[in-house]
Design an enzyme around this catalytic site. Sequence first.
Site, PDB file in Angstrom:
ATOM      1  N   ASP A 202       6.238  -8.466 -19.269  1.00  0.00           N
ATOM      2  CA  ASP A 202       6.037  -9.143 -17.982  1.00  0.00           C
ATOM      3  C   ASP A 202       5.523  -8.137 -16.961  1.00  0.00           C
ATOM      4  O   ASP A 202       4.771  -7.232 -17.321  1.00  0.00           O
ATOM      5  CB  ASP A 202       7.350  -9.795 -17.533  1.00  0.00           C
ATOM      6  CG  ASP A 202       7.119 -11.100 -16.786  1.00  0.00           C
ATOM      7  OD1 ASP A 202       6.543 -11.046 -15.689  1.00  0.00           O
ATOM      8  OD2 ASP A 202       7.500 -12.161 -17.290  1.00  0.00           O
TER       9      ASP A 202
ATOM     10  N   HIS B 283       8.049 -11.237 -10.833  1.00  0.00           N
ATOM     11  CA  HIS B 283       8.151 -12.158 -11.972  1.00  0.00           C
ATOM     12  C   HIS B 283       8.951 -11.557 -13.119  1.00  0.00           C
ATOM     13  O   HIS B 283       9.797 -12.220 -13.730  1.00  0.00           O
ATOM     14  CB  HIS B 283       6.734 -12.518 -12.432  1.00  0.00           C
ATOM     15  CG  HIS B 283       6.657 -13.672 -13.357  1.00  0.00           C
ATOM     16  ND1 HIS B 283       6.755 -13.528 -14.728  1.00  0.00           N
ATOM     17  CD2 HIS B 283       6.468 -14.993 -13.138  1.00  0.00           C
ATOM     18  CE1 HIS B 283       6.629 -14.721 -15.300  1.00  0.00           C
ATOM     19  NE2 HIS B 283       6.453 -15.627 -14.365  1.00  0.00           N
TER      20      HIS B 283
ATOM     21  N   SER C 135       7.431 -20.207 -17.187  1.00  0.00           N
ATOM     22  CA  SER C 135       7.853 -18.803 -17.189  1.00  0.00           C
ATOM     23  C   SER C 135       9.347 -18.673 -16.984  1.00  0.00           C
ATOM     24  O   SER C 135       9.955 -17.683 -17.398  1.00  0.00           O
ATOM     25  CB  SER C 135       7.122 -18.038 -16.080  1.00  0.00           C
ATOM     26  OG  SER C 135       5.771 -17.879 -16.371  1.00  0.00           O
TER      27      SER C 135
END
Length: 798
Positions: A145, A222, A551
């Site tokens: 990520d 994220h 996600s």
Amino acid sequence: MEVFLLLLVVFSLSFAVYPIQSTTGSHTDVHIVYLGHNNGLSPSLTSRSHLQLLSRVFTKPDEARQAILYSYSCGFSGFAALLNSTQACTLSETEGVISVFRSRTLELHTTRSWDFMGLNLHMQMEQSSQMHLKFGDDVIVGVLDTGVWPESESFRDDPHYGPIPSSWRGTCVKGDSFDPATACNRKLIGARYYLAGIESELGPLNTSDGAEYRSPRDRVGHGTHTASTAVGSVVPNASYFGLGRGAARGGAPMARLAVYKVCWYKDLTGRCSDADILAAFDDALCDGVHVVSASLGSSPPLMPLFATSTEIGAFHAMQRGVVTVFSAGNDGPDASMVQNVSPWGLTVAASTIDRRFPTVITLGNNASIVGESFLVKDMKKRLVESSSVFTDGTCAFEQLINRTAASGKIVLCFATMGMVSSEGAALAVYAGNGDGVIFADTISRKASQDNFWPTVHVDLHQGTQILYYIRASRKATVHISPSKTVVGKTPAPTVAHFSSRGPSSITPNILKPDVTAPGVNILAAWPPKSSPTVLPLDKRSTNWNFDSGTSMSCPHVSGIAALIKSVHPTWSPAAVKSALMTTAYMYDDTSDVMLAGGTLKAADAFDVGAGHVDPLRALDPGLVYDAGARDHVLFLCSLGYTAVQIRQMVLPGSSLDTSCPGGGAPHAADLNYPAIVLPDLSAPVTVKRTVTNVGANRGAVYRSAVVSPQGTRAEVWPPELAFSPYHGDKASYYVSVTPAKPSRGRFDFGEIVWSDGFHRVRTPLVVRVTNLPDDGVRAAATGDHGSHGATDYLQAAA
């Protein structure tokens, strides 16, 4: 001390009710007065009748108006009000009142998604073995990520951790603002970053003033969010500016974390290079991870399975016994937009949980509407419609009349005018010096979403009522109250509108997505140096943030996969996937997908795969569909790869047969997958499946129940599977599917369920009957098998 509840109603096309906390005097409590249906009256007349009824227990009409909190006036009739016990008793004895009851106080948990799925923190802590909190120990989850914020409490060291697993061969690398001596510990055991690919393609990264870090440190947020969702440690009293307060934790809080930063902050988003991703996969497999979590992908048209880094990486992870979990993509609700479709990866769709953030909108005429937002401050402002600020009513920057057109005002914007997003509308109103946005969207798309500028989300019905008020007023005003948190009063799960749907556009015989998991407004760790929206205009700072997308659903399943691997360390990735799929549950959801013509369809296997994951049941599935190297060899043969090519892709084994069978390529549907999809059924077809008994009862007997897809007749033979310690733990069965009537082009859905009286092993059965001529070329029946995926493209287009 403020201790009681106020009840609010969230107006939508279905008008569901949600209780929230608020303040009042100690002598009153919030009560609900339920009156049944509304007798066909308009919402305004129904609300007026509520005030008339409530006035019977107050001496002055104004007192009743002040006591009523919300009027439920569309789908059913009732209201919520602050009442003392005498008033409540009087109303309960009034003709026409069905019931009066006191509102409950709700217990909130930050990562509500885990409670929603049955992994209750209090239950875990009260158990003498603390079973679930120990699950994940010695399992290493690698997250591909945007990196990690190592100072987050979710990744702190803990004295309860043992030594780093001996299987770990990775490292923590040094980089900008990232010192392994202080960043890594017995929780965060590995951290790497990959730049060569992204900088070669997009040029050098901007690292000035903390714009990005040339290290595993997370700039976007994220990666921190997904990592803490999967394996974050238990952190009490977490919240997003006071909303959603509770205990945060990952699904496998004792698992170890290895971070592989492959995505970088570019153009206000995260960008990833295939080259960097494949390098990370390579390192992760060598480092000794047990689960790979990758919330990334690319929109269709999809490349062949072995022409993308994610599918290649997942294929080799599978061969090493490593489970790879992918997000399905955020291109819904159109069909065939699902990404990451290989059978060796586990693909996750996104669904909702039973938590909302109702926000009271009180118009100048005292009418109240409840939208959704993440507002923490009270707002009282002028209210205008978008046409007074934007030339054609479209809330877009280029349509702005002037830079002060919205000064001091809240602007009502409609998503249907110019097809703008709430983020775009917020930016446009900000550019016009406005103070906030009320954003109206379709019921299937409406959701609470944090924008950098105050935004309240309402549905089109609510937005229309607000518009009528504005046009009927000489000087419209609005009072927006701070948002509240409500748990347990929202129908859930429903599949998120943005979640990418199947069927797979290149391998339609493989069901994708595989499962669904929570992916809407998930609260998890966040880098305080990054604003919640990552926009330069947003100056807020937070350690926790809400985010939505597949996600977010992906790391939920990664955490569950870590639980399963900690309990069943020898299970193959196929067995882990099977356990998740066959124990998942389907749900009746007719609120998610709007079809052409304005009709709603129920969720099916192309929306949610085998269903919504059930972590506890997945730990004891009873039977699993395993798939070894030979199974995947035959699948590669079905894609047109030669024995020589396959031999180069499959790990060498002393007895592994890498040849393709004679007499034509095998069918992709013959892969021992926990779902059966027949996208082109023109004649009877028989499919074989083999199950392995992994339950405690080695002598179990399973009996089948079959639901045939509409327009077909499906039969299972044998109808009963008997296992014994003497005859092995494997058994095969055959499914014969026959078209029952002429049809062309529509998918229908059924299932096969095996049960021993305790376990319920469900296998989706998806069929499209195509036994009518289509007056065209049937591309699905032909194709060059040497094209490695071209045949599958043609099948999807047929």
